[in-house]
Design an enzyme around this catalytic site. Structure first.
Site, short mmCIF file in Angstrom:
data_model
loop_
_atom_site.label_atom_id
_atom_site.label_comp_id
_atom_site.label_asym_id
_atom_site.label_seq_id
_atom_site.Cartn_x
_atom_site.Cartn_y
_atom_site.Cartn_z
N SER A 110 0.83 -1.21 0.00
CA SER A 110 0.00 0.00 0.00
C SER A 110 0.86 1.26 0.00
CB SER A 110 -0.87 -0.01 1.26
OG SER A 110 -1.49 1.25 1.46
N TYR A 134 -1.58 5.66 -4.59
CA TYR A 134 -2.51 6.77 -4.51
C TYR A 134 -1.81 7.96 -5.14
CZ TYR A 134 -5.93 4.57 -1.47
OH TYR A 134 -6.91 3.76 -0.97
N THR A 160 -5.17 2.93 -7.43
CA THR A 160 -6.52 2.80 -6.85
C THR A 160 -7.34 4.00 -7.31
OG1 THR A 160 -5.67 1.62 -4.93
CG2 THR A 160 -7.82 2.67 -4.69
N LYS A 229 -7.27 -0.40 -10.21
CA LYS A 229 -8.02 -1.10 -9.15
C LYS A 229 -9.21 -0.26 -8.69
CE LYS A 229 -7.45 -2.81 -4.41
NZ LYS A 229 -8.02 -1.67 -3.65
N HIS A 253 -13.30 -1.81 -3.03
CA HIS A 253 -12.41 -1.40 -1.93
C HIS A 253 -12.84 -2.07 -0.63
CE1 HIS A 253 -9.42 2.08 -1.32
NE2 HIS A 253 -9.43 1.46 -0.16
#
Ligand code: LAC
Length: 358
Positions: A110, A134, A160, A229, A253
């Site tokens: 992440s 991100y 994402t 995603k 999510h």
């Protein structure tokens, strides 16, 4: 209560994790958005499909290994991105990386990891890793995250796209959940913030202006394949394929963003049909059993991602817990696959599932 003899499945691990985590971190990992309708539906959706087993198939040599974006994996189960893993266990992402490498599958780190991409890579140099991105308002931060991941040997960028703003997470609001000072988040610090923060505050750094042109640009930012995603519709799946994605992850999510959307498994068939094999299709959300993995394969997924299941393993027993959860899922998936009459993930077809009667 988990029966004597210890955990034998993912839900046993979840119960144990709830006992050993503080309410704040447990609520953060377990929770979803608004009324958590989608969170629950992700799991329930698997019960709305039934397997259609074939019998008297020679099952000799059945195996789960496959490839995802050209990366060989020992099973069609990847570790999805989960933020702040040191809140689950002091070893955090290092333990997860080692367990994923031992299991022979991909770990997706992440952006909101509690260790740097380089440190996680160094913990398991032989492991295969993807980096979840991100996109920060400060594109310099974004670029440096991508560069660091590429330099550290990460093999795909997973952007994402369903979180331009954070979903309404009432468990976190009630618990006044924050990531404490003593658990730094390197990307958050790179974004110019370092103090204790809520996840909501972290998301103020994320660019809500992102659109499909940016996705095309991200695809050209590095040589790494781009995975998009957070796709739930056929139209967006086609746009992802048109704008440089190598794969999409059908995902809501984990029910943590917009509540009241389709379960990931229910959105999967329309995405698979829309992309017409132009990109690989992965799915996450609600996978708790090997039978779930086989149903997802039957509906056209190349592989699934799991996150909460391994976070529970991490919370209970660090690296050993993640390893055990992955082994349980592996054993269950292989058993479900052969009992459905298949010998490889690719051998599972649409004919192996049907809608359950209401
Ligand atoms: C979450 C973000 C960090 O779901 O992805 O909490």
């Amino acid at each position: 209560m988990v029966p004597a003899g210890g955990p034998v499945n993912v839900s046993d691990y979840e119960r144990l994790a709830e006992e050993c985590l503080e309410p704040g971190p447990y609520g953060y990992f377990a929770g979803g958005a608004w009324d958590e309708v989608t969170l629950r539906d992700n799991v329930r959706a698997f019960e709305r499909w039934q397997l259609r087993p074939r019998v008297l198939v020679d099952l000799t040599g059945a195996a789960l290994d496959t490839t995802v974006l050209g990366t060989p994996v020992s099973m069609p189960i990847l570790l999805g991105p989960a933020a702040f893993q040191r809140l689950a266990h002091p070893d955090g992402e290092l333990a997860t990386a080692r367990a994923a490498a031992a299991a022979g599958t991909v770990m997706c780190l992440s952006t909101f990891a509690t260790l740097s991409a380089a440190d996680v890579a160094a913990a398991a140099p032989d492991g295969r890793r993807w980096f979840q991105l991100y996109v920060f308002k400060d594109r310099g931060v974004t670029r440096s995250l991508v560069d660091q991941a590429a330099d550290a040997g990460y093999e795909a960028i997973v952007v994402t796209v369903d979180a331009p703003f954070l979903g309404r997470r009432e468990r976190d609001i009630r618990n006044a959940f924050t990531v404490p000072d003593d658990i730094p988040v390197p990307s958050w610090e790179a974004g110019g913030r370092g103090e204790e923060a809520t996840v909501f505050e972290m998301f103020e750094l994320i660019d809500e202006g992102l659109d499909w042109r940016d996705v095309e640009e991200l695809a050209s930012l590095s040589d790494l394949p781009l995975v998009v995603k957070g796709i739930l519709t056929d139209d967006d799946a086609r746009l992802a394929a048109d704008n440089g994605a190598a794969a999409v992850v059908v995902s809501n999510h984990g029910g943590r963003q917009l509540d009241g959307v389709p379960a990931a498994l229910d959105a999967l068939p329309e995405v698979v049909e829309a992309v017409e094999s132009r990109v690989e299709v992965l799915v996450d959300g609600g996978v708790r059993r090997g039978t779930d993995v086989v149903k997802a394969l039957a509906l056209g997924a190349r592989a699934v991602l799991v996150a909460r299941p391994f976070v529970w393993g991490l919370a209970v027993d660090g690296e050993a817990g993640v390893r055990r959860v992955l082994e349980l899922l592996r054993e269950e998936t292989l058993l479900a696959l052969v009992l459905a009459g298949c010998t490889t993930p690719a051998g599972v077809t649409r004919a192996h599932v049907q809608r359950a009667p209401r």
